[in-house]
Every structure is written in structure tokens, then in C-alpha cells.
Design a protein around this motif. Sequence first.
Motif, short mmCIF file in Angstrom:
data_model
loop_
_atom_site.label_atom_id
_atom_site.label_comp_id
_atom_site.label_asym_id
_atom_site.label_seq_id
_atom_site.Cartn_x
_atom_site.Cartn_y
_atom_site.Cartn_z
N SER A 242 -2.60 -1.00 -17.59
CA SER A 242 -1.83 0.04 -16.93
C SER A 242 -2.47 0.36 -15.57
O SER A 242 -3.68 0.48 -15.47
N GLY A 243 -1.65 0.44 -14.53
CA GLY A 243 -2.15 0.78 -13.20
C GLY A 243 -2.61 -0.42 -12.38
O GLY A 243 -3.06 -0.27 -11.26
N SER A 244 -2.47 -1.65 -12.93
CA SER A 244 -2.96 -2.82 -12.20
C SER A 244 -1.99 -3.29 -11.11
O SER A 244 -2.35 -4.13 -10.30
N ALA B 205 0.85 -1.20 0.00
CA ALA B 205 0.00 0.00 0.00
C ALA B 205 0.88 1.24 0.00
O ALA B 205 1.96 1.25 0.60
N PHE B 206 0.45 2.25 -0.73
CA PHE B 206 1.08 3.57 -0.67
C PHE B 206 0.11 4.46 0.09
O PHE B 206 -0.97 4.73 -0.42
N SER B 207 0.48 4.88 1.30
CA SER B 207 -0.42 5.53 2.26
C SER B 207 -1.73 4.74 2.32
O SER B 207 -1.70 3.56 2.63
N VAL C 97 -4.32 0.66 -1.35
CA VAL C 97 -3.81 -0.72 -1.47
C VAL C 97 -3.60 -1.00 -2.96
O VAL C 97 -4.52 -0.95 -3.75
N VAL C 98 -2.34 -1.27 -3.33
CA VAL C 98 -1.98 -1.42 -4.74
C VAL C 98 -1.81 -2.90 -5.10
O VAL C 98 -2.08 -3.31 -6.23
N LEU C 99 -1.36 -3.71 -4.14
CA LEU C 99 -1.35 -5.16 -4.30
C LEU C 99 -2.11 -5.74 -3.13
O LEU C 99 -1.86 -5.37 -1.98
N THR D 85 4.34 -3.09 -12.01
CA THR D 85 5.63 -2.54 -11.61
C THR D 85 5.81 -2.64 -10.09
O THR D 85 6.89 -2.97 -9.60
N THR D 86 4.73 -2.42 -9.36
CA THR D 86 4.80 -2.52 -7.90
C THR D 86 5.15 -3.95 -7.48
O THR D 86 5.99 -4.15 -6.58
N LEU D 87 4.57 -4.94 -8.14
CA LEU D 87 4.86 -6.34 -7.80
C LEU D 87 6.35 -6.65 -8.05
O LEU D 87 7.03 -7.19 -7.18
P1 ADP Z 1 1.43 -0.91 -13.63
O1 ADP Z 1 2.89 -1.16 -13.64
O2 ADP Z 1 0.60 -2.16 -13.78
O3 ADP Z 1 1.00 0.13 -14.61
P2 ADP Z 1 1.93 0.28 -11.04
O4 ADP Z 1 2.46 -0.79 -10.17
O5 ADP Z 1 2.91 1.23 -11.61
O6 ADP Z 1 1.01 -0.35 -12.18
O7 ADP Z 1 0.88 1.14 -10.21
C1 ADP Z 1 -0.22 0.55 -9.55
C2 ADP Z 1 -0.97 1.63 -8.79
O8 ADP Z 1 -0.14 2.10 -7.73
C3 ADP Z 1 -1.32 2.85 -9.62
O9 ADP Z 1 -2.60 3.29 -9.23
C4 ADP Z 1 -0.26 3.84 -9.25
O10 ADP Z 1 -0.75 5.16 -9.37
C5 ADP Z 1 0.03 3.49 -7.80
N1 ADP Z 1 1.42 3.80 -7.40
C6 ADP Z 1 2.53 3.23 -7.93
N2 ADP Z 1 3.65 3.68 -7.33
C7 ADP Z 1 3.24 4.56 -6.38
C8 ADP Z 1 3.93 5.37 -5.39
N3 ADP Z 1 5.24 5.34 -5.27
N4 ADP Z 1 3.15 6.14 -4.59
C9 ADP Z 1 1.81 6.16 -4.70
N5 ADP Z 1 1.12 5.42 -5.60
C10 ADP Z 1 1.81 4.63 -6.43
#
Ligand code: ADP
Length: 354
Positions: free
Chosen positions: A39-41, A13-15, A18-20, A44-46
Motif C-alpha cells: 500500500s502506498g507504493s 509528483a504531487f507537489s 515524487v510518487v513514481l 493506483t498512481t501508475l
Molecule cells: P497504492 O495504490 O500503491 O496504494 P497510490 O498510488 O495510491 O499507492 O499512492 C502512492 C503515494 O502517492 C502515497 O504516498 C499517496 O499518499 C500519494 N498520493 C496519491 N494520490 C495523491 C494525490 N492526489 N495527492 C497527493 N498525494 C497522493
Amino acid sequence: MTAALECEALTVAFSAAVVLDRVDLVVAPGEVVAVLGPSGSGKTTLLSTVAGFVAPRAGRVLLAGRLASSPRRSLPPESRDVAMVFQHYALWPHLSAVDTVAYPLRRRGQAAPEARRRALQLLDRMGIAELAGRRPAEMSGGQQQRVGLARALARSPSLYLFDEPTAHLDTALRGVLQDEMTDRRRADGSTALYATHDAAEALAVADRVALLRGGRLAQVGAPAEVYEQPADLWAAHLTGPASVLAVEAEGVTGGRVALTVSGERLRVVGGRAPGGGGDVVLVRPEWAALGGNLPAEVEQVRYRGPHTDYRLATPAGSVDVRHPGMPAARAGDRVGWTLHRVWVARRATGSPGG
Ligand code: ADP
Ligand code: MG
């Protein structure tokens, strides 16, 4: 055998966001798993979490059976035997291409001439041997990306993390990268997690494909499985073109689906996603064909080179059909068509990705 990578209920989670969300994924040694998502799923975060650039809020990452990340403990990226190829090439501005690729080899103790020879070989494999002396500012985006790939390949890690590595590469070079990975897997069992938003690429490179939807894994399976047996409508559209027939499946038995299309009763090859609920009948373009008893009017014709795509207006809805070769009909023509396979998927899952 110990898994190369295990993500256990991984939550990032970023603040407040919840991103994953409780991602469970096991990658066997020598396996290539594509992470396919829009895009946005969270792709990159994973990858960044597995690489150690991002710490999880809950859950764990294990590399070769050893704890690498948990909310309380995290190995630094340089202590993990992984190499990440970033979506945006992160090259050192002051280093030439050959020095960039030789760097990981030198760090592992190779003598300068040997490291340089191997680096030139890898640049040649990527088709940019003649750019060995150039710095990033003197190269195009695609050329920089190839240097980034060559640098990752030079590291020969236990696990590659590819973050949409081919966004700036042409088709031929995508093929070279795939061949290089195949050779390495044969030689030393290299393992990879390969993020992409391109379904065709995911199906082509991977042993298994993990569909990521809003930070949750929606489906994980072999390429043919996620393509031919998508869990729901979202998964179907993510993995390739699919038409929805405006008919109901009347029964699914013995690997066949009974349905009535334009008054004609058919029993065609297919099946139904487990779970049920608000089912839809899906047709991939190569599961239908021109010529047959079902009525249609050609709405659109697109010649693609190796094949031609037709959009048919039928009483059962709009159906996309793909045929090898040149166009055999024109927009406005009345044609017959037929159906040899369908898949009955859930209309939607209860919750995003669930
Ligand atoms: P993808 O690579 O599938 O496009 P990301 O992992 O880049 O997706 O992003 C997933 C979600 O997390 C998006 O909504 C993005 O805005 C958010 N996000 C990614 N990195 C950060 C960060 N450092 N701080 C806040 N939100 C982030
Ligand atoms: Mg990304």
C-alpha cells in the motif's frame, strides 16, 4: 510488434512528493503484467497516469505506439482505448446494473436490445444476473465491484487497467475473472495491467510481475523468476514467505549452492542474484522438508487445509516448512529436516527499488 503500452522514465509528483520515479515498463499485446507493491507504493498512481487521469511530471506514456501522455501533452481519458476498474467501484448512483453495463455498448453504437442482452450475459458471468435491475445503493460492495468489472469487460478495450479489482471478491469469483481474461486474450488479444498487493494473486494472473517499491520498479520478471530468484530481501518477502538462514553461501557454481548447515556440508539446487553485496541465504517453505539429518525443534504448527505449515527452531535460525496434508508433528517435537533448494539474494538494494 508495437507494444500495447510503454512507460518511458515515467515520473509523477504531487507537489513536492515524487510518487513514481522513472518507471520504465513495456507491455506486449496480449500480455498481462501484474504490478505488485505494498500500500502506498504508487500502483493506483501508475494506472491513473496510463488512463489519463494524472499527468506525468517527466517521461512519457505510449499506447499502441502513439504518444498518450507527456508533461506537455495528454490525451483525455475518453480518447484512450483503455478501461480502468477502480479499487473503489465508481458506479453511477442512478443507473441499474444492466444499464450500467449496457452503457459502453450503446456508446459504441449497439442497438438497445442487443446491448441489453450482452449486458445480462456479462452480469450472469459475474454471478449477479438476478440483480440486473438494482442500483448501487441496493447492492453490497462485492456486488457493486462485479458490476464495475462487467462494465469494463463490456467496453472490450485494447488495455484493461485493474486496480486491486478482487479486494471484495471471493476466491471462486477471482477464478471466474481470471478465466474470462484468459478467454478474451485468446479471442482478441486483450492486454492488462493488474495492480495488487497480493503476491499469490499476482503470480497466478500475470505473464510477468513488476515489483513496485516506493514508486520505483525493483524487479520485473516472469512469476517463477520473481518468486524463485528475488533480487533482494525486500523482493523475497513481497513475493511470498521466505526464511533467512543464518549461514553463508560458500560458493555458487553450476546451479548449486555450497553451504554448511548445523555442521553438515551441503550442495543444493539454487543460485545467486546478480549484483551481490551483503548476501543472505533464502529458503521458501517448499524448498525444505521434514525428515532428514539436520536438527530442529517444532515451534509452531498451522493446518491450512491442503497443506500444513511448520515453523522450526534450528541452529541455523527459524525456518518455515510447508508440507501437503495433515500435521505430522506437534509443537515441541524434536525432528530432522532437510533442504533441497536455496536462493542467495542481496540483503538490500543500494537505494529503494534501485
Ligand atoms: P497504492 O495504490 O500503491 O496504494 P497510490 O498510488 O495510491 O499507492 O499512492 C502512492 C503515494 O502517492 C502515497 O504516498 C499517496 O499518499 C500519494 N498520493 C496519491 N494520490 C495523491 C494525490 N492526489 N495527492 C497527493 N498525494 C497522493
Ligand atoms: Mg491503490
